[in-house]
Design a protein around this motif. Sequence first.
Motif, mmCIF file in Angstrom:
data_model
loop_
_atom_site.group_PDB
_atom_site.id
_atom_site.type_symbol
_atom_site.label_atom_id
_atom_site.label_comp_id
_atom_site.label_asym_id
_atom_site.label_seq_id
_atom_site.Cartn_x
_atom_site.Cartn_y
_atom_site.Cartn_z
ATOM 1 N N SER A 1 0.853 -1.191 0.000
ATOM 2 C CA SER A 1 0.000 0.000 0.000
ATOM 3 C C SER A 1 0.894 1.248 0.000
ATOM 4 O O SER A 1 2.093 1.153 0.289
ATOM 5 N N PRO A 2 0.338 2.404 -0.304
ATOM 6 C CA PRO A 2 1.144 3.631 -0.243
ATOM 7 C C PRO A 2 1.774 3.842 1.130
ATOM 8 O O PRO A 2 2.930 4.254 1.232
ATOM 9 N N ASN A 3 1.020 3.547 2.167
ATOM 10 C CA ASN A 3 1.526 3.710 3.526
ATOM 11 C C ASN A 3 2.700 2.772 3.791
ATOM 12 O O ASN A 3 3.684 3.150 4.430
ATOM 13 N N LYS A 4 2.604 1.519 3.288
ATOM 14 C CA LYS A 4 3.684 0.547 3.454
ATOM 15 C C LYS A 4 4.934 1.015 2.726
ATOM 16 O O LYS A 4 6.043 0.964 3.272
ATOM 17 N N PHE A 5 4.775 1.465 1.493
ATOM 18 C CA PHE A 5 5.906 1.993 0.732
ATOM 19 C C PHE A 5 6.583 3.117 1.502
ATOM 20 O O PHE A 5 7.801 3.153 1.653
ATOM 21 N N TYR A 6 5.759 4.042 1.974
ATOM 22 C CA TYR A 6 6.306 5.231 2.629
ATOM 23 C C TYR A 6 7.035 4.866 3.917
ATOM 24 O O TYR A 6 8.135 5.376 4.184
ATOM 25 N N SER A 7 6.450 3.982 4.712
ATOM 26 C CA SER A 7 7.078 3.614 5.990
ATOM 27 C C SER A 7 8.391 2.874 5.761
ATOM 28 O O SER A 7 9.380 3.114 6.473
ATOM 29 N N GLU A 8 8.433 1.986 4.764
ATOM 30 C CA GLU A 8 9.673 1.261 4.468
ATOM 31 C C GLU A 8 10.749 2.219 3.956
ATOM 32 O O GLU A 8 11.920 2.125 4.343
ATOM 33 N N ALA A 9 10.366 3.134 3.082
ATOM 34 C CA ALA A 9 11.322 4.111 2.549
ATOM 35 C C ALA A 9 11.827 5.027 3.655
ATOM 36 O O ALA A 9 13.018 5.357 3.715
ATOM 37 N N TYR B 1 1.870 4.837 -7.194
ATOM 38 C CA TYR B 1 0.727 5.649 -6.752
ATOM 39 C C TYR B 1 1.039 7.117 -7.040
ATOM 40 O O TYR B 1 1.409 7.880 -6.133
ATOM 41 N N PRO B 2 0.927 7.545 -8.301
ATOM 42 C CA PRO B 2 1.357 8.895 -8.699
ATOM 43 C C PRO B 2 0.490 10.027 -8.177
ATOM 44 O O PRO B 2 0.889 11.190 -8.265
ATOM 45 N N TYR B 3 -0.673 9.710 -7.641
ATOM 46 C CA TYR B 3 -1.571 10.752 -7.157
ATOM 47 C C TYR B 3 -1.762 10.611 -5.646
ATOM 48 O O TYR B 3 -1.749 9.514 -5.109
ATOM 49 N N GLY B 4 -1.928 11.735 -5.004
ATOM 50 C CA GLY B 4 -2.186 11.703 -3.576
ATOM 51 C C GLY B 4 -1.033 12.241 -2.757
ATOM 52 O O GLY B 4 0.060 12.523 -3.259
ATOM 53 N N PHE C 1 0.888 10.856 -0.496
ATOM 54 C CA PHE C 1 2.096 10.055 -0.329
ATOM 55 C C PHE C 1 3.078 10.297 -1.476
ATOM 56 O O PHE C 1 4.281 10.402 -1.255
ATOM 57 N N ALA C 2 2.571 10.391 -2.689
ATOM 58 C CA ALA C 2 3.432 10.643 -3.843
ATOM 59 C C ALA C 2 4.073 12.019 -3.756
ATOM 60 O O ALA C 2 5.256 12.193 -4.079
ATOM 61 N N GLN C 3 3.321 13.004 -3.331
ATOM 62 C CA GLN C 3 3.852 14.359 -3.194
ATOM 63 C C GLN C 3 4.932 14.410 -2.107
ATOM 64 O O GLN C 3 6.000 14.988 -2.304
ATOM 65 N N GLN C 4 4.642 13.781 -0.976
ATOM 66 C CA GLN C 4 5.620 13.770 0.107
ATOM 67 C C GLN C 4 6.871 12.994 -0.296
ATOM 68 O O GLN C 4 7.987 13.346 0.105
ATOM 69 N N ALA C 5 6.685 11.951 -1.092
ATOM 70 C CA ALA C 5 7.824 11.158 -1.553
ATOM 71 C C ALA C 5 8.807 12.021 -2.339
ATOM 72 O O ALA C 5 10.021 11.849 -2.232
ATOM 73 N N GLN C 6 8.298 12.951 -3.133
ATOM 74 C CA GLN C 6 9.173 13.827 -3.918
ATOM 75 C C GLN C 6 10.030 14.698 -3.010
ATOM 76 O O GLN C 6 11.220 14.910 -3.270
ATOM 77 N N LEU C 7 9.433 15.203 -1.957
ATOM 78 C CA LEU C 7 10.203 16.000 -1.002
ATOM 79 C C LEU C 7 11.246 15.143 -0.296
ATOM 80 O O LEU C 7 12.387 15.573 -0.079
ATOM 81 N N GLU C 8 10.862 13.931 0.063
ATOM 82 C CA GLU C 8 11.791 13.035 0.743
ATOM 83 C C GLU C 8 12.951 12.657 -0.175
ATOM 84 O O GLU C 8 14.081 12.489 0.283
ATOM 85 N N ILE C 9 12.683 12.518 -1.459
ATOM 86 C CA ILE C 9 13.745 12.216 -2.422
ATOM 87 C C ILE C 9 14.767 13.352 -2.453
ATOM 88 O O ILE C 9 15.981 13.119 -2.456
ATOM 89 N N ALA C 10 14.285 14.589 -2.466
ATOM 90 C CA ALA C 10 15.191 15.744 -2.453
ATOM 91 C C ALA C 10 16.055 15.732 -1.203
ATOM 92 O O ALA C 10 17.273 15.969 -1.257
ATOM 93 N N TYR C 11 15.430 15.433 -0.063
ATOM 94 C CA TYR C 11 16.171 15.388 1.198
ATOM 95 C C TYR C 11 17.191 14.251 1.196
ATOM 96 O O TYR C 11 18.325 14.418 1.665
ATOM 97 N N ALA C 12 16.790 13.085 0.695
ATOM 98 C CA ALA C 12 17.694 11.935 0.654
ATOM 99 C C ALA C 12 18.917 12.235 -0.211
ATOM 100 O O ALA C 12 20.046 11.898 0.162
ATOM 101 N N TYR C 13 18.700 12.864 -1.340
ATOM 102 C CA TYR C 13 19.824 13.240 -2.202
ATOM 103 C C TYR C 13 20.742 14.237 -1.484
ATOM 104 O O TYR C 13 21.971 14.158 -1.584
#
Length: 279
Positions: free
Chosen positions: A43-51, A74-77, A79-91
């Motif tokens: 689920s989106p929540n599972k993806f996010y928590s593991e990441a 899950y390109p919409y919602g 979780f997807a938006q927050q994932a983009q911010l987290e990617i920037a932070y991870a980099y």
Amino acid sequence: MIGLLASIGNFMWHRLILILILIFGLSACGLLKEKTTDNSQWSPNKFYSEAKNELNNGNYEAAVKLFEALEARYPYGRFAQQAQLEIAYAYYKDQQQASAIAAADRFIQLYPHHPNVDYAYYIKGLANFHDDLGVLGYISSRIINQDMSERDSKASRESFENFKELVTRFPKSKYTPDALKRMAHLVNVVAKSEIYVARYYMKRKAYVAAVRRAQYVLEEYPQTPATEEALYIMARAYDRMGMNDLREDVERVMRKNFPQSEYLSGSDLLGKESWWKIW
């Protein structure tokens, strides 16, 4: 009797080999399963928590891959938006500044009115903030004692502009206080970088160029500590060019604003006994 014992021995030996084969086979299957974890049903929540767990554990590359998988699945919602911010932070944490900036810019372009878009601007500023960053930063600042101002000031200027945009657009952001502190530091860094160039011109006996650089510091960064040395450089350059009237003018300004300056020596501005003997 001997033949019977031999048959039993062979049977036990083959059985032992079969057991060992089964054990190693099951172990290999277990390892293969670990390496090829099926996340197709996550689920989106599972993806996010593991990441997020990977990110918190410092496994930045793995975190980016999971966040990207989340966004792709899950390109919409939210979780997807927050994932983009987290990617920037991870980099950013992985010291991949260009990728961090690109990820932050992408978020800003896609979601300019997002409640957390201020964080994207903040990440851009941090990514350009190269003070003591990474192995090269450690070597230059700790081992060879190179000041941040002696490096290329392009990143410092860009970092300042990033933070300035954040402060201007989002004055009430929780990141604004830190951004303001970093901006104050960056102004000093950029001013000192101009002084560093002026010193180089003095060493090369390019006195007119040195004066211009020093004047630029006085005009653009009048409230920074670098103004003291800027006046010193101007006075020394005018002295070397035999322009005594201008040297005296600078001396008066310097004595008025920095009466206790180490650059001053007795009644003679930067005289023969000056502590600075580079030039």
